[in-house]
Design a protein around this motif. Structure first.
Motif, PDB file in Angstrom:
ATOM      1  N   TRP A  92      13.458  -2.830   1.824  1.00  0.00           N
ATOM      2  CA  TRP A  92      12.495  -2.295   2.793  1.00  0.00           C
ATOM      3  C   TRP A  92      11.701  -3.407   3.458  1.00  0.00           C
ATOM      4  CZ3 TRP A  92      11.449   2.237   5.161  1.00  0.00           C
ATOM      5  CH2 TRP A  92      10.213   2.350   5.826  1.00  0.00           C
ATOM      6  N   GLY A  93      11.224  -4.357   2.664  1.00  0.00           N
ATOM      7  CA  GLY A  93      10.421  -5.438   3.213  1.00  0.00           C
ATOM      8  C   GLY A  93       8.962  -5.317   2.809  1.00  0.00           C
ATOM      9  N   PRO A  94       8.106  -6.256   3.252  1.00  0.00           N
ATOM     10  CA  PRO A  94       6.737  -6.336   2.753  1.00  0.00           C
ATOM     11  C   PRO A  94       5.736  -5.408   3.418  1.00  0.00           C
ATOM     12  CG  PRO A  94       7.150  -8.144   4.275  1.00  0.00           C
ATOM     13  CD  PRO A  94       8.452  -7.415   4.123  1.00  0.00           C
ATOM     14  N   ASP A  95       6.081  -4.800   4.538  1.00  0.00           N
ATOM     15  CA  ASP A  95       5.112  -4.004   5.299  1.00  0.00           C
ATOM     16  C   ASP A  95       5.365  -2.514   5.074  1.00  0.00           C
ATOM     17  OD1 ASP A  95       3.453  -2.818   7.340  1.00  0.00           O
ATOM     18  OD2 ASP A  95       3.551  -4.720   8.433  1.00  0.00           O
ATOM     19  N   GLU A  96       4.336  -1.805   4.579  1.00  0.00           N
ATOM     20  CA  GLU A  96       4.474  -0.374   4.341  1.00  0.00           C
ATOM     21  C   GLU A  96       4.712   0.408   5.632  1.00  0.00           C
ATOM     22  OE1 GLU A  96       4.390   1.876   1.660  1.00  0.00           O
ATOM     23  OE2 GLU A  96       4.836   0.068   0.520  1.00  0.00           O
ATOM     24  N   ARG A  97       4.302  -0.147   6.767  1.00  0.00           N
ATOM     25  CA  ARG A  97       4.358   0.609   8.021  1.00  0.00           C
ATOM     26  C   ARG A  97       5.770   0.753   8.570  1.00  0.00           C
ATOM     27  NH1 ARG A  97       0.698  -2.813  11.768  1.00  0.00           N
ATOM     28  NH2 ARG A  97       1.913  -4.425  10.669  1.00  0.00           N
ATOM     29  N   SER A 153       3.084  10.429   4.036  1.00  0.00           N
ATOM     30  CA  SER A 153       2.685   9.093   4.463  1.00  0.00           C
ATOM     31  C   SER A 153       2.405   9.014   5.957  1.00  0.00           C
ATOM     32  CB  SER A 153       3.765   8.073   4.089  1.00  0.00           C
ATOM     33  OG  SER A 153       4.009   8.075   2.705  1.00  0.00           O
ATOM     34  N   ARG A 154       3.227   9.673   6.768  1.00  0.00           N
ATOM     35  CA  ARG A 154       3.077   9.592   8.212  1.00  0.00           C
ATOM     36  C   ARG A 154       2.172  10.695   8.770  1.00  0.00           C
ATOM     37  NH1 ARG A 154       3.227   5.979  11.036  1.00  0.00           N
ATOM     38  NH2 ARG A 154       4.788   6.351  12.639  1.00  0.00           N
TER      39      ARG A 154
END
Length: 335
Positions: A92-97, A153-154
């Motif tokens: 996914w990567g480091p950014d939750e957005r 979340s959204r």
């Protein structure tokens, strides 16, 4: 191992049971002996050549549950023997957005879950929720994650709010229904089949309309008693524009797909005048996956499984999905 292999694009008949080499876990990976897998529309879109970056041959399947049989170098040896469910959202990567540049979904190009074994990063296996069968657990990952991120979340749904879910019966829509009820929302649905609306009522929906009725928007507004607070939409097409009409002041719509194609002629005036939030969402982060699984912790929530097929009958399972005959998730039982 036995696996369903896609070598040519086309209809369900292109899915064939073959012998494949057993995968071996690399550094930081685990090998899962699968007990069950589940279908997603992503699998059908790949099979039909409607997905980006297709690489064949491929073993499809993003959803799976089973037992950790082996671990690679650097992975926790205590995972061996654990009953797990797999998070198919890789890197996914480091950014939750939003996901990062290395994000991908399990099941093409990585070997997927239509097989007796699959290897995944150790961080992508989680304890199977207690009390669920293998098919129920395998039904959760992709659709459950997508539904949870869209809803919680959204769109940040709150208890007492009104949620509308068009196209009930598909996996994500069905998870959105049971999650919204779990979070205390009022839920309304639409479908082209009256029996699916009735099934949704049995799961807690307060009402629903058949979208084949020319006055379905007006009828739904009457059932709700005004505007809708939150819409979770994977239908797109003309339905998206109708959803903008249905949203009340300050409403939010999270969109995770567009199965009926692009949306024509959206009048932006309604968006700014009603102060709407239109939110895009795809899959979810590791934090989303953990929060989603936590909804099953008290044993009161069960995934909706439509029908189980043997792994060798994956083509028949795909035919059922192509016909949109299912309500809930279609599962493959793995010998």
């Amino acid at each position: 191992m036995k696996a369903i292999v896609l070598r040519d694009l086309g209809g369900p008949e292109t899915l064939r049971l073959e012998d494949q080499p057993d995968p071996r876990p690399g550094p930081g990976e685990v090998l899962v002996r699968l007990k069950a897998a589940a279908l997603n529309h992503r699998d059908a879109w790949i099979r039909q050549g409607k997905y980006m970056g297709i690489k064949l041959p491929a073993v499809l399947g993003s959803d799976g549950a089973g037992v950790v049989e082996d671990v690679g170098a650097g992975a926790d040896g205590a995972l061996k023997g654990r009953e797990v469910v797999i998070n198919p959202s890789l890197n996914w990567g480091p950014d939750e957005r939003f996901f990062g540049p290395d994000f991908r979904i399990l099941g093409m190009p990585d070997g997927g879950t239509y097989a007796q074994y699959v290897k995944v990063p150790a961080g992508n296996v989680h304890p199977k929720p207690a009390g669920l069968g293998w098919g129920e657990a395998a039904a959760i990952p992709l659709a459950g994650l997508t539904a949870y991120r869209a809803l919680a979340s959204r769109a940040a749904v709150k208890a007492g709010e009104t949620v509308f879910i068009p196209g009930i019966g598909g996996g994500v829509a069905t998870f959105a229904l049971i999650f919204a009820k779990k979070l205390g929302a009022r839920v309304f649905v639409s479908s082209g089949a009256d029996e699916k609306i009735e099934r949704a009522r049995s799961l807690g929906a307060e009402g629903g309309v058949n979208y084949k009725d020319d006055k379905w928007v007006e009828k739904l507004r009457g059932q709700v008693g005004g505007g809708v607070d939150v819409i979770i939409d994977g239908v797109g097409g003309p339905t998206y524009d109708h959803c903008i009409d249905l949203l009340g002041m300050g409403g939010r719509m999270a969109t995770f797909g567009a199965t009926t194609g692009p949306t024509p002629n959206v009048a932006t005036r309604r968006i700014f005048w009603k102060q709407l939030d239109l939110l895009g969402t795809t899959m979810g982060s590791p934090a989303d996956f953990k929060a989603m699984l936590a909804l099953f912790a008290d044993g009161s929530l069960r995934p909706v499984v439509d029908r189980a097929f043997a792994l060798a009958d994956a083509a028949e399972a795909h035919r059922r999905m192509d016909q949109a005959a299912q309500f809930g998730k279609i599962v493959l039982e793995i010998p």
